[in-house]
Design a protein around this motif. Sequence first.
Motif, PDB file in Angstrom:
ATOM      1  N   THR A 116      -4.882  -2.334 -10.017  1.00 52.15           N
ATOM      2  CA  THR A 116      -4.729  -3.650  -9.415  1.00 52.15           C
ATOM      3  C   THR A 116      -5.677  -4.605 -10.134  1.00 52.15           C
ATOM      4  N   ALA A 117      -5.123  -5.683 -10.640  1.00 53.77           N
ATOM      5  CA  ALA A 117      -5.895  -6.653 -11.413  1.00 53.77           C
ATOM      6  C   ALA A 117      -6.914  -7.361 -10.524  1.00 53.77           C
ATOM      7  N   SER A 118      -8.121  -7.518 -11.071  1.00 56.65           N
ATOM      8  CA  SER A 118      -9.196  -8.186 -10.338  1.00 56.65           C
ATOM      9  C   SER A 118     -10.206  -8.727 -11.336  1.00 56.65           C
ATOM     10  N   ALA A 119     -11.177  -9.462 -10.829  1.00 56.40           N
ATOM     11  CA  ALA A 119     -12.262  -9.940 -11.691  1.00 56.40           C
ATOM     12  C   ALA A 119     -13.009  -8.753 -12.266  1.00 56.40           C
TER      13      ALA A 119
ATOM     14  N   ASP B 255       0.820  -1.211   0.000  1.00 58.55           N
ATOM     15  CA  ASP B 255       0.000   0.000   0.000  1.00 58.55           C
ATOM     16  C   ASP B 255       0.853   1.261   0.000  1.00 58.55           C
ATOM     17  N   GLU B 256       1.957   1.246   0.730  1.00 57.12           N
ATOM     18  CA  GLU B 256       2.850   2.415   0.749  1.00 57.12           C
ATOM     19  C   GLU B 256       3.485   2.635  -0.628  1.00 57.12           C
ATOM     20  N   ILE B 257       3.860   1.564  -1.287  1.00 58.02           N
ATOM     21  CA  ILE B 257       4.460   1.684  -2.616  1.00 58.02           C
ATOM     22  C   ILE B 257       3.432   2.208  -3.615  1.00 58.02           C
ATOM     23  N   ILE B 258       2.236   1.661  -3.562  1.00 60.26           N
ATOM     24  CA  ILE B 258       1.183   2.114  -4.468  1.00 60.26           C
ATOM     25  C   ILE B 258       0.866   3.583  -4.215  1.00 60.26           C
ATOM     26  N   ALA B 259       0.751   3.980  -2.956  1.00 65.20           N
ATOM     27  CA  ALA B 259       0.467   5.383  -2.633  1.00 65.20           C
ATOM     28  C   ALA B 259       1.589   6.287  -3.134  1.00 65.20           C
TER      29      ALA B 259
ATOM     30  N   ALA C 228      -5.089 -15.260 -13.185  1.00 68.06           N
ATOM     31  CA  ALA C 228      -3.696 -15.455 -12.756  1.00 68.06           C
ATOM     32  C   ALA C 228      -3.073 -14.160 -12.253  1.00 68.06           C
ATOM     33  N   ALA C 229      -3.568 -13.008 -12.698  1.00 71.05           N
ATOM     34  CA  ALA C 229      -2.985 -11.713 -12.322  1.00 71.05           C
ATOM     35  C   ALA C 229      -3.712 -11.031 -11.171  1.00 71.05           C
ATOM     36  N   TRP C 230      -4.816 -11.564 -10.702  1.00 71.03           N
ATOM     37  CA  TRP C 230      -5.594 -10.910  -9.648  1.00 71.03           C
ATOM     38  C   TRP C 230      -4.714 -10.619  -8.438  1.00 71.03           C
ATOM     39  N   GLY C 231      -4.782  -9.400  -7.979  1.00 71.13           N
ATOM     40  CA  GLY C 231      -3.999  -8.968  -6.820  1.00 71.13           C
ATOM     41  C   GLY C 231      -2.705  -8.273  -7.199  1.00 71.13           C
ATOM     42  N   ASP C 232      -2.227  -8.495  -8.404  1.00 69.76           N
ATOM     43  CA  ASP C 232      -1.014  -7.809  -8.864  1.00 69.76           C
ATOM     44  C   ASP C 232      -1.375  -6.390  -9.298  1.00 69.76           C
ATOM     45  N   SER C 233      -0.458  -5.452  -9.077  1.00 68.23           N
ATOM     46  CA  SER C 233      -0.694  -4.056  -9.443  1.00 68.23           C
ATOM     47  C   SER C 233       0.274  -3.631 -10.536  1.00 68.23           C
TER      48      SER C 233
ATOM     49  N   VAL D 113       3.893  -7.648  -7.619  1.00 70.74           N
ATOM     50  CA  VAL D 113       3.392  -8.995  -7.843  1.00 70.74           C
ATOM     51  C   VAL D 113       3.282  -9.692  -6.492  1.00 70.74           C
ATOM     52  N   VAL D 114       2.132 -10.351  -6.277  1.00 71.52           N
ATOM     53  CA  VAL D 114       1.854 -10.926  -4.961  1.00 71.52           C
ATOM     54  C   VAL D 114       1.840 -12.448  -4.949  1.00 71.52           C
TER      55      VAL D 114
END
Length: 156
Positions: free
Chosen positions: A20-23, A4-8, A30-35, A59-60
């Motif tokens: 951020t990849a999601s449905a 979250d700090e990196i994204i902010a 395969a990418a859900w959760g990756d930003s 990548v998470v």
Amino acid sequence: MTEDEIIAYARRLEGVTVETASAESGAPEAAWGDSFVYYDAPGSNPEPPDRRWPFATLVVHDYAGFDEASQLNRDSVFRVNVNVGKRRFEELVGYPPSQHGDRRDAPDYAAVDTLLPHPAYGQQGWVSVVNPGGRTAELVRSLLAEARDRTAARHR
């Protein structure tokens, strides 16, 4: 340094969009959760989603059969990846990206708080850090800003 700090931090850079990849976003599961960190030139329409290329990613999880070297399936582990370009890659890593294929097996890609070539995209000038901390947090911020500036310069 958390995801979250990196994204902010990335979102505070001028012209930067983080997705951020999601449905809901229509991304492959395969990418859900990756930003994905993009530069969208101020005042312009962003590139269509299928034409955009991130200059950084968070990548998470591992990608089975492709990108498992960082062991991201461990609890609370993520990796920041930044496209730093050929010259900066060599300054940081000690050899040019073109030599990464021959050196790919040397680093411990699962090491935390350590700047390393990206396990899959080192030859394209990408570096990575698993769970940035005291040793690498400021460097990661700097590399994100540098990558944003390089990307913005290409849009001028």
